[in-house]
Design a protein around this motif. Structure first.
Motif, PDB file in Angstrom:
ATOM      1  N   VAL A  73       0.577  -1.190   0.048  1.00 28.59           N
ATOM      2  CA  VAL A  73      -0.730  -0.147  -0.250  1.00 28.59           C
ATOM      3  C   VAL A  73       0.862   0.971  -0.164  1.00 28.59           C
ATOM      4  O   VAL A  73       2.028   1.493   1.583  1.00 28.59           O
ATOM      5  CB  VAL A  73      -0.758   0.274   1.111  1.00 28.59           C
ATOM      6  CG1 VAL A  73      -1.597   1.182   1.014  1.00 28.59           C
ATOM      7  CG2 VAL A  73      -1.838  -1.287   1.134  1.00 28.59           C
ATOM      8  N   ASP A  74       0.660   1.808  -1.159  1.00 29.56           N
ATOM      9  CA  ASP A  74       1.566   3.162  -1.142  1.00 29.56           C
ATOM     10  C   ASP A  74       0.355   4.250  -0.945  1.00 29.56           C
ATOM     11  O   ASP A  74      -0.474   4.503  -1.511  1.00 29.56           O
ATOM     12  CB  ASP A  74       1.891   3.390  -2.205  1.00 29.56           C
ATOM     13  CG  ASP A  74       2.951   3.060  -2.782  1.00 29.56           C
ATOM     14  OD1 ASP A  74       3.496   2.327  -2.023  1.00 29.56           O
ATOM     15  OD2 ASP A  74       3.361   2.629  -4.189  1.00 29.56           O
ATOM     16  N   TRP A  75       0.486   5.128   0.567  1.00 30.96           N
ATOM     17  CA  TRP A  75      -0.252   6.373   0.140  1.00 30.96           C
ATOM     18  C   TRP A  75      -0.179   7.864  -0.011  1.00 30.96           C
ATOM     19  O   TRP A  75       1.319   7.726  -0.416  1.00 30.96           O
ATOM     20  CB  TRP A  75      -0.211   6.308   2.307  1.00 30.96           C
ATOM     21  CG  TRP A  75      -1.890   6.414   2.778  1.00 30.96           C
ATOM     22  CD1 TRP A  75      -1.495   8.273   3.461  1.00 30.96           C
ATOM     23  CD2 TRP A  75      -2.913   7.090   3.043  1.00 30.96           C
ATOM     24  NE1 TRP A  75      -3.392   8.693   3.802  1.00 30.96           N
ATOM     25  CE2 TRP A  75      -3.530   7.314   3.042  1.00 30.96           C
ATOM     26  CE3 TRP A  75      -3.478   5.527   2.401  1.00 30.96           C
ATOM     27  CZ2 TRP A  75      -4.983   7.008   3.450  1.00 30.96           C
ATOM     28  CZ3 TRP A  75      -4.632   4.622   2.847  1.00 30.96           C
ATOM     29  CH2 TRP A  75      -5.770   5.467   2.837  1.00 30.96           C
ATOM     30  N   PRO A  76      -0.713   8.684  -0.332  1.00 38.51           N
ATOM     31  CA  PRO A  76      -0.201   9.998  -0.465  1.00 38.51           C
ATOM     32  C   PRO A  76       0.352  10.213   0.379  1.00 38.51           C
ATOM     33  O   PRO A  76       0.391  10.638   1.376  1.00 38.51           O
ATOM     34  CB  PRO A  76      -2.241  10.731  -1.501  1.00 38.51           C
ATOM     35  CG  PRO A  76      -2.663   9.109  -1.164  1.00 38.51           C
ATOM     36  CD  PRO A  76      -2.352   7.935  -0.043  1.00 38.51           C
ATOM     37  N   SER A  77       1.378  10.822  -0.643  1.00 41.12           N
ATOM     38  CA  SER A  77       2.680  11.374   0.719  1.00 41.12           C
ATOM     39  C   SER A  77       2.273  12.916   1.626  1.00 41.12           C
ATOM     40  O   SER A  77       2.896  12.954   2.592  1.00 41.12           O
ATOM     41  CB  SER A  77       4.121  11.959  -0.216  1.00 41.12           C
ATOM     42  OG  SER A  77       3.264  13.138  -1.723  1.00 41.12           O
ATOM     43  N   SER A  79      -0.421  13.701   2.307  1.00 41.84           N
ATOM     44  CA  SER A  79      -2.083  13.507   3.935  1.00 41.84           C
ATOM     45  C   SER A  79      -0.854  12.609   4.391  1.00 41.84           C
ATOM     46  O   SER A  79      -0.962  12.486   5.938  1.00 41.84           O
ATOM     47  CB  SER A  79      -3.123  12.247   2.914  1.00 41.84           C
ATOM     48  OG  SER A  79      -3.463  11.685   3.948  1.00 41.84           O
ATOM     49  N   ALA A  80       0.304  11.470   4.353  1.00 43.58           N
ATOM     50  CA  ALA A  80       0.727  10.701   5.110  1.00 43.58           C
ATOM     51  C   ALA A  80       2.004  12.043   5.708  1.00 43.58           C
ATOM     52  O   ALA A  80       2.008  11.656   7.226  1.00 43.58           O
ATOM     53  CB  ALA A  80       2.282  10.001   4.177  1.00 43.58           C
ATOM     54  N   VAL A  81       2.339  12.928   5.283  1.00 37.82           N
ATOM     55  CA  VAL A  81       3.809  13.329   6.275  1.00 37.82           C
ATOM     56  C   VAL A  81       2.547  14.332   7.594  1.00 37.82           C
ATOM     57  O   VAL A  81       2.992  14.531   8.701  1.00 37.82           O
ATOM     58  CB  VAL A  81       4.010  15.145   4.642  1.00 37.82           C
ATOM     59  CG1 VAL A  81       4.183  16.497   5.949  1.00 37.82           C
ATOM     60  CG2 VAL A  81       5.592  14.312   4.612  1.00 37.82           C
ATOM     61  N   LEU A  82       0.941  15.296   6.881  1.00 38.55           N
ATOM     62  CA  LEU A  82       0.624  15.262   8.216  1.00 38.55           C
ATOM     63  C   LEU A  82      -0.337  15.042   8.879  1.00 38.55           C
ATOM     64  O   LEU A  82      -0.416  15.525  10.075  1.00 38.55           O
ATOM     65  CB  LEU A  82      -1.055  16.263   6.711  1.00 38.55           C
ATOM     66  CG  LEU A  82      -0.999  17.409   5.890  1.00 38.55           C
ATOM     67  CD1 LEU A  82      -1.992  17.559   4.992  1.00 38.55           C
ATOM     68  CD2 LEU A  82       0.001  18.354   6.629  1.00 38.55           C
ATOM     69  N   THR A  83      -0.810  13.441   8.733  1.00 41.55           N
ATOM     70  CA  THR A  83      -0.682  12.524   9.452  1.00 41.55           C
ATOM     71  C   THR A  83       0.622  12.239  10.499  1.00 41.55           C
ATOM     72  O   THR A  83       0.064  12.045  11.989  1.00 41.55           O
ATOM     73  CB  THR A  83      -1.406  11.541   9.132  1.00 41.55           C
ATOM     74  OG1 THR A  83      -2.552  11.408   8.043  1.00 41.55           O
ATOM     75  CG2 THR A  83      -1.960  10.191  10.209  1.00 41.55           C
ATOM     76  N   HIS A  84       1.295  12.465  10.166  1.00 46.05           N
ATOM     77  CA  HIS A  84       3.095  11.718  11.285  1.00 46.05           C
ATOM     78  C   HIS A  84       3.292  13.569  11.750  1.00 46.05           C
ATOM     79  O   HIS A  84       3.769  12.701  12.899  1.00 46.05           O
ATOM     80  CB  HIS A  84       4.170  12.061   9.401  1.00 46.05           C
ATOM     81  CG  HIS A  84       5.288  12.453  10.665  1.00 46.05           C
ATOM     82  ND1 HIS A  84       6.132  11.385  11.149  1.00 46.05           N
ATOM     83  CD2 HIS A  84       6.094  13.364  10.083  1.00 46.05           C
ATOM     84  CE1 HIS A  84       6.908  11.694  11.548  1.00 46.05           C
ATOM     85  NE2 HIS A  84       7.523  12.931  11.100  1.00 46.05           N
ATOM     86  N   LEU A 115      11.954   8.293  -1.360  1.00 42.94           N
ATOM     87  CA  LEU A 115      12.864   9.438  -1.058  1.00 42.94           C
ATOM     88  C   LEU A 115      11.895  10.472  -1.315  1.00 42.94           C
ATOM     89  O   LEU A 115      11.636  11.809  -0.833  1.00 42.94           O
ATOM     90  CB  LEU A 115      14.073   8.936  -0.842  1.00 42.94           C
ATOM     91  CG  LEU A 115      14.646   8.505  -0.137  1.00 42.94           C
ATOM     92  CD1 LEU A 115      16.514   8.004  -0.710  1.00 42.94           C
ATOM     93  CD2 LEU A 115      14.929   9.014   1.545  1.00 42.94           C
ATOM     94  N   PRO A 116      12.420  10.910  -2.905  1.00 37.49           N
ATOM     95  CA  PRO A 116      11.505  12.267  -3.364  1.00 37.49           C
ATOM     96  C   PRO A 116      10.807  12.611  -2.847  1.00 37.49           C
ATOM     97  O   PRO A 116      10.309  13.712  -2.949  1.00 37.49           O
ATOM     98  CB  PRO A 116      12.060  12.048  -4.499  1.00 37.49           C
ATOM     99  CG  PRO A 116      12.515  10.883  -5.081  1.00 37.49           C
ATOM    100  CD  PRO A 116      12.529   9.971  -3.563  1.00 37.49           C
ATOM    101  N   ALA A 117       9.401  11.912  -3.191  1.00 37.69           N
ATOM    102  CA  ALA A 117       8.314  11.753  -2.665  1.00 37.69           C
ATOM    103  C   ALA A 117       8.021  12.394  -1.395  1.00 37.69           C
ATOM    104  O   ALA A 117       7.893  13.038  -0.447  1.00 37.69           O
ATOM    105  CB  ALA A 117       7.079  10.232  -3.045  1.00 37.69           C
ATOM    106  N   MET A 118       8.885  11.565  -0.164  1.00 39.79           N
ATOM    107  CA  MET A 118       8.890  11.861   1.300  1.00 39.79           C
ATOM    108  C   MET A 118       9.472  12.963   1.380  1.00 39.79           C
ATOM    109  O   MET A 118       9.191  14.071   2.047  1.00 39.79           O
ATOM    110  CB  MET A 118       9.120  10.680   1.707  1.00 39.79           C
ATOM    111  CG  MET A 118       8.768   9.715   2.443  1.00 39.79           C
ATOM    112  SD  MET A 118       9.752   8.399   2.249  1.00 39.79           S
ATOM    113  CE  MET A 118      10.169   8.776   4.536  1.00 39.79           C
ATOM    114  N   ALA A 125       4.662  20.726   2.352  1.00 42.74           N
ATOM    115  CA  ALA A 125       3.484  21.326   3.649  1.00 42.74           C
ATOM    116  C   ALA A 125       4.304  22.284   4.893  1.00 42.74           C
ATOM    117  O   ALA A 125       3.965  23.741   4.977  1.00 42.74           O
ATOM    118  CB  ALA A 125       3.474  19.748   3.991  1.00 42.74           C
ATOM    119  N   ALA A 126       5.948  22.431   4.820  1.00 47.57           N
ATOM    120  CA  ALA A 126       6.242  23.182   5.613  1.00 47.57           C
ATOM    121  C   ALA A 126       6.334  24.173   4.851  1.00 47.57           C
ATOM    122  O   ALA A 126       6.095  25.302   5.136  1.00 47.57           O
ATOM    123  CB  ALA A 126       7.526  23.072   6.156  1.00 47.57           C
TER     124      ALA A 126
END
Length: 381
Positions: A73-77, A79-84, A115-118, A125-126
């Motif tokens: 499962v690849d989650w949209p990056s 959304s992943a950053v905001l949840t993290h 890596l690039p997506a993260m 987001a920043a």
């Protein structure tokens, strides 16, 4: 954000002491720190809860679990950053170094592809002002991967990169001095067959011999040129530590033996251990316990590693154990010490003139419970 906030009736923990007192926040900074309870009507009564500096996290892989919440499962990056980020700040962490792994030792892993997506998602987001915590980047360089140096040089230019660590997870040394532990860990984690594991061990040993030393020297030299903090990883022997000190590293991440931790501390490297190691009562890899290093007073920094909520809990547990760490010193391992090790001198303690990064917590039956979190005096939780 109000121009001025007065937080009172709090158990204030500074770098040196704890007392019932009042802290005044003004223009994003700590303006006053005083003993006693304010009688002003506008003062916010914290009800005797702890008021602590915002936590500083140097090494967390937490974002990865949101990028890939299940196998395949690849989650949209974005959304992943905001949840993290939400989980990080709810744990009282106001400054976080998101660890991006360069060089995946997992034969079925997707770290390199992610890596690039993260990186782009964190930066976007920043820039958009969407993050509650202050996010920086920590590049974790797996030295025995053939592509580590090239990928490092592609990413190190990013302005959010402020910390780099170098590691070699090949079997027979450092974290995995015992090959049976190495096989147990990777076969269990990545579901490898005996034949796949045999091939994996052979490949990692060969890559380490070919790339590890060359990559270490090149990466560390690049970091010093750019003024980046550098950390060693899993040093196990005096020779490892002397090599790290010779390279001018400032942090010793997860030394695996008392000998290595003691030597690192003596040579000025800040010894970083996992907060889960404290909470669980030992290392999941069978290496030295963080509590043992604390008893020898050579533990400088705690990191939540894979479990954000462990950071504050471990600090309170550290202060309650039989060692030389009172609460101010224990809290410093998750605030002042990591901030200074990363070159951030504007935060990490409750002191006039520093950033108003703070958290309110109460302790119930030994469990630290976050009530509120402020970043630069702005409430973010």
């Amino acid at each position: 954000m109000p121009v001025e906030q007065i937080l009172t009736h709090a158990r204030v923990v500074t770098a040196e002491q704890e007392f019932v007192g009042t802290v005044v926040l003004r223009d994003g900074l700590i303006a006053q720190v005083e003993e006693g309870v304010s009688g002003l009507s506008q003062a916010i009564d914290l009800g005797g809860d702890y008021l602590l500096p915002g936590l500083v996290e140097l090494h967390t892989d937490n974002l990865e679990k949101y990028m890939s919440p299940r196998p395949g499962v690849d989650w949209p990056s974005a959304s992943a950053v905001l949840t993290h980020d939400a989980q990080i700040v709810s744990a009282g962490i106001t400054t976080v170094f998101d660890a991006l792994a360069i060089g995946d030792v997992n034969p079925r892993g997707k770290r390199m592809q992610q890596l690039p997506a993260m990186l782009e998602a964190i930066a976007a987001a920043a820039t958009g002002g969407l993050l509650r915590a202050d996010h920086r980047l920590h590049l974790r360089c797996e030295l025995c991967h053939p592509d580590s140096l090239a990928v490092f040089r592609d990413l190190v230019e990013h302005p959010l990169v402020q910390l780099v660590s170098v590691m070699d997870h090949s079997p027979g040394q450092r974290q995995f001095a015992k090959e049976d532990k190495y096989r147990e860990y990777y076969m269990g984690k990545y579901h490898l067959s005996e034949a796949e594991m045999d091939a994996f061990v052979k490949e990692q040993v060969a890559n380490s011999l070919e790339f590890s030393d060359r990559h270490r020297r090149a990466i560390v030299e690049d970091c010093h040129t750019r003024g980046l903090s550098v950390a060693s990883h899993d040093d196990a022997t005096l020779a490892h530590v002397q090599e790290s000190a010779g390279f001018g590293m400032s942090i010793a991440e997860f030394p695996t033996t008392l000998e290595a931790a003691t030597a690192s501390h003596a040579l000025g490297l800040k010894v970083l251990m996992g907060a889960p190691n404290i909470v669980r009562g030992g290392s999941h890899s069978g290496n030295i316990a963080a509590a043992e290093l604390a008893r020898h007073e050579v533990l400088d920094i705690l990191s939540s590693d894979y479990y954000p909520a462990s950071l504050l809990q471990a600090a309170f547990m550290l202060a309650a154990q039989d060692n030389g760490y009172d609460l101010p010193r224990a809290i410093a391992t998750v605030s002042r010490q990591p901030a200074h090790a990363a070159g951030l001198l504007d935060r990490g303690e409750i002191r006039v003139g520093l950033r108003a990064d703070l958290l309110q917590a109460k302790v119930h039956e030994g469990q630290a419970v976050i009530q509120q979190v402020w970043r630069q005096a702005n409430r973010v939780f």
